[in-house]
Write a protein that holds these residues in place. Structure first.
Motif, PDB file in Angstrom:
ATOM      1  N   THR A   1       0.827  -1.198   0.000  1.00 33.64           N
ATOM      2  CA  THR A   1       0.000   0.000   0.000  1.00 33.64           C
ATOM      3  C   THR A   1       0.865   1.253   0.000  1.00 33.64           C
ATOM      4  OG1 THR A   1      -1.758  -1.146   1.200  1.00 33.64           O
ATOM      5  CG2 THR A   1      -1.760   1.255   1.289  1.00 33.64           C
ATOM      6  N   THR A   2       1.898   1.267   0.821  1.00 33.63           N
ATOM      7  CA  THR A   2       2.796   2.420   0.880  1.00 33.63           C
ATOM      8  C   THR A   2       3.514   2.623  -0.437  1.00 33.63           C
ATOM      9  OG1 THR A   2       3.114   2.078   3.246  1.00 33.63           O
ATOM     10  CG2 THR A   2       4.751   3.420   2.103  1.00 33.63           C
ATOM     11  N   SER A   3       3.980   1.531  -1.036  1.00 36.46           N
ATOM     12  CA  SER A   3       4.689   1.609  -2.311  1.00 36.46           C
ATOM     13  C   SER A   3       3.780   2.140  -3.415  1.00 36.46           C
ATOM     14  CB  SER A   3       5.225   0.225  -2.683  1.00 36.46           C
ATOM     15  OG  SER A   3       5.785   0.238  -3.963  1.00 36.46           O
ATOM     16  N   ARG A   4       2.557   1.666  -3.469  1.00 34.14           N
ATOM     17  CA  ARG A   4       1.640   2.122  -4.515  1.00 34.14           C
ATOM     18  C   ARG A   4       1.247   3.575  -4.289  1.00 34.14           C
ATOM     19  NH1 ARG A   4       0.209  -0.710  -8.500  1.00 34.14           N
ATOM     20  NH2 ARG A   4      -1.529   0.720  -8.957  1.00 34.14           N
ATOM     21  N   HIS A   5       1.105   3.987  -3.045  1.00 37.08           N
ATOM     22  CA  HIS A   5       0.773   5.388  -2.789  1.00 37.08           C
ATOM     23  C   HIS A   5       1.887   6.292  -3.298  1.00 37.08           C
ATOM     24  CE1 HIS A   5       0.310   9.120  -0.463  1.00 37.08           C
ATOM     25  NE2 HIS A   5      -0.981   8.848  -0.511  1.00 37.08           N
ATOM     26  N   ALA A   6       3.148   5.909  -3.058  1.00 39.00           N
ATOM     27  CA  ALA A   6       4.281   6.713  -3.532  1.00 39.00           C
ATOM     28  C   ALA A   6       4.308   6.749  -5.050  1.00 39.00           C
ATOM     29  CB  ALA A   6       5.585   6.142  -2.973  1.00 39.00           C
ATOM     30  N   ALA A   7       4.026   5.605  -5.686  1.00 38.64           N
ATOM     31  CA  ALA A   7       4.028   5.553  -7.149  1.00 38.64           C
ATOM     32  C   ALA A   7       2.893   6.394  -7.727  1.00 38.64           C
ATOM     33  CB  ALA A   7       3.906   4.103  -7.611  1.00 38.64           C
TER      34      ALA A   7
END
Length: 347
Positions: free
Chosen positions: A6-12
Protein backbone atom coordinates in the motif's frame (compact mmCIF):
# COMPACT_ATOMS: atom_id res chain seq x y z
CA UNK A 1 -3.25 -5.44 0.49
CA UNK A 2 -0.10 -5.68 2.69
CA UNK A 3 0.91 -2.37 4.28
CA UNK A 4 4.26 -2.29 2.42
CA UNK A 5 2.48 -2.72 -0.91
CA UNK A 6 0.00 0.00 0.00
CA UNK A 7 2.80 2.42 0.88
CA UNK A 8 4.69 1.61 -2.31
CA UNK A 9 1.64 2.12 -4.51
CA UNK A 10 0.77 5.39 -2.79
CA UNK A 11 4.28 6.71 -3.53
CA UNK A 12 4.03 5.55 -7.15
CA UNK A 13 0.60 7.17 -7.54
CA UNK A 14 1.90 10.45 -6.13
CA UNK A 15 4.87 10.37 -8.51
CA UNK A 16 2.58 9.58 -11.46
CA UNK A 17 0.28 12.50 -10.68
CA UNK A 18 3.20 14.86 -10.11
CA UNK A 19 4.77 13.98 -13.46
CA UNK A 20 1.44 14.30 -15.26
CA UNK A 21 0.87 17.80 -13.94
CA UNK A 22 4.50 18.95 -14.00
CA UNK A 23 4.47 19.59 -10.26
CA UNK A 24 6.81 18.45 -7.51
CA UNK A 25 5.27 15.59 -5.49
CA UNK A 26 5.59 17.65 -2.30
CA UNK A 27 3.30 20.29 -3.81
CA UNK A 28 0.44 17.84 -4.25
CA UNK A 29 -2.31 17.23 -1.70
CA UNK A 30 -3.36 13.58 -2.07
CA UNK A 31 -5.74 12.02 0.46
CA UNK A 32 -7.70 8.79 0.64
CA UNK A 33 -11.25 9.38 -0.53
CA UNK A 34 -12.72 5.85 -0.46
CA UNK A 35 -12.08 2.13 -0.49
CA UNK A 36 -14.49 -0.37 -1.96
CA UNK A 37 -15.15 -4.09 -1.81
CA UNK A 38 -12.45 -4.78 -4.40
CA UNK A 39 -8.73 -3.94 -4.24
CA UNK A 40 -9.39 -0.50 -5.74
CA UNK A 41 -8.75 2.65 -3.71
CA UNK A 42 -9.70 6.22 -4.53
CA UNK A 43 -7.78 9.36 -3.62
CA UNK A 44 -8.70 13.02 -3.86
CA UNK A 45 -5.98 15.07 -5.55
CA UNK A 46 -5.94 18.83 -4.92
CA UNK A 47 -3.67 20.75 -7.28
CA UNK A 48 -2.00 24.03 -6.25
CA UNK A 49 -4.66 26.04 -8.12
CA UNK A 50 -7.43 24.31 -6.14
CA UNK A 51 -8.53 21.98 -8.94
CA UNK A 52 -9.72 18.63 -7.56
CA UNK A 53 -9.54 15.26 -9.24
CA UNK A 54 -10.06 11.65 -8.15
CA UNK A 55 -7.21 9.21 -8.66
CA UNK A 56 -8.10 5.52 -8.87
CA UNK A 57 -5.45 3.06 -7.73
CA UNK A 58 -6.31 -0.37 -9.14
CA UNK A 59 -3.33 -2.77 -8.86
CA UNK A 60 -3.15 -4.38 -12.31
CA UNK A 61 -2.33 -7.81 -10.89
CA UNK A 62 -5.62 -7.72 -8.96
CA UNK A 63 -7.95 -5.42 -10.90
CA UNK A 64 -8.43 -4.98 -14.66
CA UNK A 65 -9.36 -1.35 -15.28
CA UNK A 66 -9.75 -1.73 -19.04
CA UNK A 67 -13.50 -2.51 -18.83
CA UNK A 68 -14.10 0.60 -16.70
CA UNK A 69 -12.29 2.79 -19.21
CA UNK A 70 -14.03 1.28 -22.24
CA UNK A 71 -17.47 1.52 -20.66
CA UNK A 72 -16.90 5.08 -19.42
CA UNK A 73 -16.03 6.20 -22.93
CA UNK A 74 -18.95 4.38 -24.56
CA UNK A 75 -21.49 5.61 -22.02
CA UNK A 76 -20.21 9.17 -22.23
CA UNK A 77 -20.65 9.02 -26.01
CA UNK A 78 -24.22 7.83 -25.40
CA UNK A 79 -24.91 10.88 -23.25
CA UNK A 80 -24.95 9.06 -19.93
CA UNK A 81 -23.79 10.90 -16.78
CA UNK A 82 -20.44 9.25 -16.06
CA UNK A 83 -17.27 10.91 -14.72
CA UNK A 84 -14.84 12.40 -17.22
CA UNK A 85 -11.57 10.54 -17.76
CA UNK A 86 -8.51 12.79 -17.73
CA UNK A 87 -5.69 10.26 -17.77
CA UNK A 88 -5.37 6.48 -18.05
CA UNK A 89 -2.35 4.27 -17.34
CA UNK A 90 -3.57 0.68 -17.46
CA UNK A 91 -0.08 -0.79 -17.06
CA UNK A 92 0.39 1.03 -13.75
CA UNK A 93 -3.26 0.71 -12.72
CA UNK A 94 -3.74 4.47 -12.29
CA UNK A 95 -6.62 6.61 -13.55
CA UNK A 96 -7.37 10.30 -13.10
CA UNK A 97 -11.10 11.03 -13.00
CA UNK A 98 -13.51 13.88 -12.54
CA UNK A 99 -14.18 14.56 -8.86
CA UNK A 100 -17.90 14.05 -8.26
CA UNK A 101 -17.77 15.13 -4.65
CA UNK A 102 -18.73 13.35 -1.44
CA UNK A 103 -22.47 12.82 -1.71
CA UNK A 104 -23.51 9.30 -2.71
CA UNK A 105 -27.26 9.05 -2.97
CA UNK A 106 -27.80 7.33 0.40
CA UNK A 107 -26.70 10.55 2.11
CA UNK A 108 -29.93 12.10 0.83
CA UNK A 109 -32.17 9.43 2.38
CA UNK A 110 -34.21 9.60 5.54
CA UNK A 111 -36.36 6.57 6.42
CA UNK A 112 -37.50 4.20 3.69
CA UNK A 113 -41.03 5.64 3.83
CA UNK A 114 -39.96 9.29 3.89
CA UNK A 115 -41.16 11.28 0.84
CA UNK A 116 -37.63 12.54 0.08
CA UNK A 117 -36.24 9.00 0.05
CA UNK A 118 -38.93 7.82 -2.33
CA UNK A 119 -38.56 10.91 -4.54
CA UNK A 120 -34.85 10.17 -4.96
CA UNK A 121 -35.71 6.59 -5.90
CA UNK A 122 -38.07 7.95 -8.56
CA UNK A 123 -35.15 9.90 -10.00
CA UNK A 124 -32.85 6.90 -9.82
CA UNK A 125 -35.42 4.83 -11.71
CA UNK A 126 -35.56 7.52 -14.40
CA UNK A 127 -31.78 7.24 -14.71
CA UNK A 128 -32.12 3.46 -15.01
CA UNK A 129 -34.56 3.96 -17.90
CA UNK A 130 -31.97 6.19 -19.55
CA UNK A 131 -29.19 3.67 -19.02
CA UNK A 132 -31.16 0.79 -20.51
CA UNK A 133 -32.39 2.84 -23.47
CA UNK A 134 -29.07 4.48 -24.38
CA UNK A 135 -26.33 1.99 -23.48
CA UNK A 136 -25.93 -0.72 -26.12
CA UNK A 137 -25.28 -4.08 -24.40
CA UNK A 138 -23.33 -5.34 -27.42
CA UNK A 139 -19.73 -6.05 -26.50
CA UNK A 140 -20.40 -6.48 -22.80
CA UNK A 141 -19.85 -9.88 -21.15
CA UNK A 142 -22.99 -12.00 -21.14
CA UNK A 143 -24.87 -12.49 -17.90
CA UNK A 144 -25.30 -16.10 -18.94
CA UNK A 145 -26.22 -19.34 -17.17
CA UNK A 146 -22.62 -19.94 -16.14
CA UNK A 147 -22.23 -16.54 -14.46
CA UNK A 148 -25.65 -16.69 -12.81
CA UNK A 149 -24.81 -20.13 -11.46
CA UNK A 150 -21.41 -19.07 -10.15
CA UNK A 151 -23.06 -16.21 -8.30
CA UNK A 152 -25.63 -18.50 -6.70
CA UNK A 153 -22.87 -20.90 -5.70
CA UNK A 154 -21.28 -18.13 -3.66
CA UNK A 155 -24.14 -18.62 -1.22
CA UNK A 156 -23.76 -22.36 -0.79
CA UNK A 157 -19.94 -22.27 -0.74
CA UNK A 158 -19.18 -19.26 1.42
CA UNK A 159 -22.32 -18.83 3.53
CA UNK A 160 -23.53 -22.37 4.14
CA UNK A 161 -20.38 -24.49 3.94
CA UNK A 162 -17.58 -22.21 5.10
CA UNK A 163 -19.29 -19.83 7.51
CA UNK A 164 -22.34 -21.58 8.94
CA UNK A 165 -21.39 -25.24 8.31
CA UNK A 166 -24.96 -25.93 7.19
CA UNK A 167 -25.92 -28.56 4.62
CA UNK A 168 -27.46 -27.36 1.39
CA UNK A 169 -31.25 -27.75 1.54
CA UNK A 170 -32.80 -30.51 -0.59
CA UNK A 171 -34.70 -27.97 -2.69
CA UNK A 172 -31.51 -26.17 -3.74
CA UNK A 173 -30.72 -27.84 -7.12
CA UNK A 174 -34.21 -27.22 -8.49
CA UNK A 175 -34.27 -23.69 -7.04
CA UNK A 176 -30.88 -22.85 -8.53
CA UNK A 177 -31.93 -23.97 -12.01
CA UNK A 178 -35.29 -22.23 -11.78
CA UNK A 179 -33.68 -18.89 -10.87
CA UNK A 180 -31.23 -19.18 -13.76
CA UNK A 181 -33.96 -20.06 -16.25
CA UNK A 182 -36.16 -17.18 -15.12
CA UNK A 183 -33.32 -14.68 -15.45
CA UNK A 184 -32.46 -15.90 -18.94
CA UNK A 185 -36.10 -15.59 -20.05
CA UNK A 186 -35.96 -11.81 -19.68
CA UNK A 187 -35.02 -9.26 -22.36
CA UNK A 188 -31.30 -8.50 -22.47
CA UNK A 189 -30.20 -4.95 -21.66
CA UNK A 190 -27.12 -3.23 -20.28
CA UNK A 191 -26.84 -4.15 -16.61
CA UNK A 192 -24.76 -1.91 -14.31
CA UNK A 193 -24.73 -4.83 -11.84
CA UNK A 194 -24.58 -2.72 -8.68
CA UNK A 195 -27.17 -0.04 -9.33
CA UNK A 196 -27.48 0.88 -5.66
CA UNK A 197 -27.41 4.27 -3.97
CA UNK A 198 -23.70 4.13 -3.13
CA UNK A 199 -22.90 4.08 -6.86
CA UNK A 200 -25.13 7.04 -7.72
CA UNK A 201 -23.44 10.33 -6.86
CA UNK A 202 -25.44 13.51 -6.33
CA UNK A 203 -23.73 16.42 -8.09
CA UNK A 204 -25.55 19.77 -8.36
CA UNK A 205 -28.82 17.97 -7.61
CA UNK A 206 -28.27 15.52 -10.48
CA UNK A 207 -27.35 11.82 -10.38
CA UNK A 208 -24.10 10.52 -11.85
CA UNK A 209 -23.07 6.89 -12.40
CA UNK A 210 -19.91 5.33 -10.94
CA UNK A 211 -18.45 1.86 -10.30
CA UNK A 212 -19.75 0.36 -13.54
CA UNK A 213 -16.71 -1.73 -14.51
CA UNK A 214 -18.61 -5.01 -13.97
CA UNK A 215 -21.43 -4.13 -16.39
CA UNK A 216 -22.85 -7.02 -18.37
CA UNK A 217 -25.52 -7.78 -20.96
CA UNK A 218 -28.28 -9.37 -18.93
CA UNK A 219 -31.79 -9.45 -17.47
CA UNK A 220 -33.97 -6.37 -17.65
CA UNK A 221 -34.97 -6.55 -13.98
CA UNK A 222 -31.54 -6.94 -12.37
CA UNK A 223 -30.67 -3.26 -11.83
CA UNK A 224 -34.26 -2.57 -10.80
CA UNK A 225 -33.79 -5.11 -8.02
CA UNK A 226 -30.38 -3.70 -7.07
CA UNK A 227 -32.11 -0.41 -6.28
CA UNK A 228 -35.41 -1.54 -4.76
CA UNK A 229 -33.80 -4.29 -2.66
CA UNK A 230 -30.67 -2.25 -1.99
CA UNK A 231 -28.31 -1.75 0.89
CA UNK A 232 -29.95 1.26 2.54
CA UNK A 233 -33.71 0.82 2.39
CA UNK A 234 -36.40 -1.80 2.88
CA UNK A 235 -39.65 -0.77 1.24
CA UNK A 236 -43.14 -2.09 1.83
CA UNK A 237 -44.49 -4.61 -0.67
CA UNK A 238 -47.06 -2.09 -1.90
CA UNK A 239 -44.42 0.57 -2.55
CA UNK A 240 -42.17 -1.89 -4.40
CA UNK A 241 -45.08 -3.20 -6.46
CA UNK A 242 -46.05 0.32 -7.53
CA UNK A 243 -42.51 1.08 -8.69
CA UNK A 244 -42.20 -2.29 -10.47
CA UNK A 245 -45.49 -1.87 -12.30
CA UNK A 246 -44.59 1.68 -13.40
CA UNK A 247 -41.23 0.38 -14.63
CA UNK A 248 -42.99 -2.39 -16.59
CA UNK A 249 -45.30 0.09 -18.26
CA UNK A 250 -42.44 2.40 -19.26
CA UNK A 251 -40.38 -0.52 -20.58
CA UNK A 252 -43.30 -1.73 -22.72
CA UNK A 253 -43.95 1.81 -23.98
CA UNK A 254 -40.36 2.43 -25.10
CA UNK A 255 -39.75 -1.04 -26.52
CA UNK A 256 -37.42 -2.56 -23.95
CA UNK A 257 -40.06 -5.12 -23.10
CA UNK A 258 -42.76 -6.85 -25.14
CA UNK A 259 -46.24 -6.66 -23.72
CA UNK A 260 -46.38 -8.92 -20.68
CA UNK A 261 -48.94 -9.38 -17.95
CA UNK A 262 -48.08 -7.62 -14.67
CA UNK A 263 -48.23 -10.91 -12.74
CA UNK A 264 -45.65 -12.54 -15.01
CA UNK A 265 -43.33 -9.54 -14.85
CA UNK A 266 -43.59 -9.35 -11.06
CA UNK A 267 -42.70 -13.05 -10.94
CA UNK A 268 -39.52 -12.33 -12.93
CA UNK A 269 -38.66 -9.50 -10.55
CA UNK A 270 -39.22 -11.57 -7.40
CA UNK A 271 -37.04 -14.41 -8.75
CA UNK A 272 -34.33 -11.92 -9.64
CA UNK A 273 -34.53 -10.51 -6.12
CA UNK A 274 -34.01 -13.98 -4.66
CA UNK A 275 -30.97 -14.54 -6.90
CA UNK A 276 -29.39 -11.24 -5.97
CA UNK A 277 -30.00 -11.56 -2.23
CA UNK A 278 -28.39 -15.01 -2.18
CA UNK A 279 -25.45 -13.73 -4.22
CA UNK A 280 -24.90 -10.72 -1.93
CA UNK A 281 -25.03 -12.84 1.23
CA UNK A 282 -22.43 -15.14 -0.32
CA UNK A 283 -20.21 -12.24 -1.36
CA UNK A 284 -20.32 -10.69 2.11
CA UNK A 285 -19.20 -13.99 3.63
CA UNK A 286 -16.41 -14.33 1.08
CA UNK A 287 -15.19 -10.79 1.70
CA UNK A 288 -14.99 -11.61 5.40
CA UNK A 289 -13.49 -15.10 5.27
CA UNK A 290 -11.20 -14.88 2.26
CA UNK A 291 -10.31 -11.20 2.07
CA UNK A 292 -10.39 -10.32 5.80
CA UNK A 293 -12.67 -7.35 5.12
CA UNK A 294 -14.54 -6.02 8.13
CA UNK A 295 -18.14 -4.90 8.52
CA UNK A 296 -19.82 -7.07 5.92
CA UNK A 297 -21.29 -9.74 8.19
CA UNK A 298 -23.35 -7.12 10.04
CA UNK A 299 -25.05 -6.24 6.74
CA UNK A 300 -26.25 -9.78 6.05
CA UNK A 301 -29.51 -9.62 8.11
CA UNK A 302 -30.69 -6.74 5.91
CA UNK A 303 -30.29 -8.86 2.78
CA UNK A 304 -31.86 -11.81 4.57
CA UNK A 305 -34.90 -9.55 5.03
CA UNK A 306 -34.80 -8.79 1.28
CA UNK A 307 -34.58 -12.51 0.54
CA UNK A 308 -37.65 -13.28 2.65
CA UNK A 309 -39.56 -10.34 1.14
CA UNK A 310 -38.98 -11.79 -2.34
CA UNK A 311 -39.73 -15.39 -1.34
CA UNK A 312 -43.05 -14.29 0.17
CA UNK A 313 -44.21 -13.56 -3.39
CA UNK A 314 -43.25 -16.96 -4.84
CA UNK A 315 -45.61 -19.70 -3.76
CA UNK A 316 -43.70 -22.33 -5.74
CA UNK A 317 -40.66 -21.75 -3.50
CA UNK A 318 -42.52 -22.45 -0.27
CA UNK A 319 -40.15 -25.25 0.75
CA UNK A 320 -37.12 -23.01 0.43
CA UNK A 321 -38.93 -20.14 2.16
CA UNK A 322 -39.65 -22.37 5.16
CA UNK A 323 -36.01 -23.53 5.24
CA UNK A 324 -34.84 -19.91 5.24
CA UNK A 325 -37.18 -19.03 8.12
CA UNK A 326 -36.69 -22.17 10.20
CA UNK A 327 -33.03 -23.05 9.55
CA UNK A 328 -31.04 -20.30 7.85
CA UNK A 329 -32.24 -17.29 9.84
CA UNK A 330 -31.77 -18.84 13.31
CA UNK A 331 -28.33 -20.21 12.39
CA UNK A 332 -27.20 -16.93 10.88
CA UNK A 333 -28.34 -14.74 13.75
CA UNK A 334 -26.89 -17.13 16.31
CA UNK A 335 -23.53 -17.07 14.49
CA UNK A 336 -23.49 -13.29 14.45
CA UNK A 337 -24.36 -13.13 18.14
CA UNK A 338 -21.65 -15.67 19.00
CA UNK A 339 -19.09 -13.49 17.21
CA UNK A 340 -20.28 -10.36 19.02
CA UNK A 341 -21.56 -8.76 15.80
CA UNK A 342 -24.50 -6.41 16.17
CA UNK A 343 -26.82 -5.34 13.42
CA UNK A 344 -29.81 -3.11 12.87
CA UNK A 345 -32.85 -3.71 10.73
CA UNK A 346 -33.24 -0.98 8.14
CA UNK A 347 -36.36 1.14 8.59
Amino acid sequence: MPEADTTSRHAALLAWAAERHGIAPAALDLRLAADDASFRRYFRLVLPDGTQRILMDAPPDKEDSAPFVAIARRWADAGLPVPDLYAVDLDAGFLELEDLGDTPLQHCFETSEAPITQAWHDRALALLDMLQNRADPAGLPAYDASLLGRELDLFTTWSLERWLALPTPPSWPALRQSLIDTALAQPVVTVHRDFDAMNLMVVDDELRLIDFQDAVAGPLSYDLISLLHGRYCRFSASRRHAWIEAFRQRAVADGRLDSIEPQSFHHWVACMAVQRALKVIGIFCRLTLRDSRQGYLARIPHFLDHLEDALAELDELADFRHWVADTLRPALLAKLAAQGITWEHVA
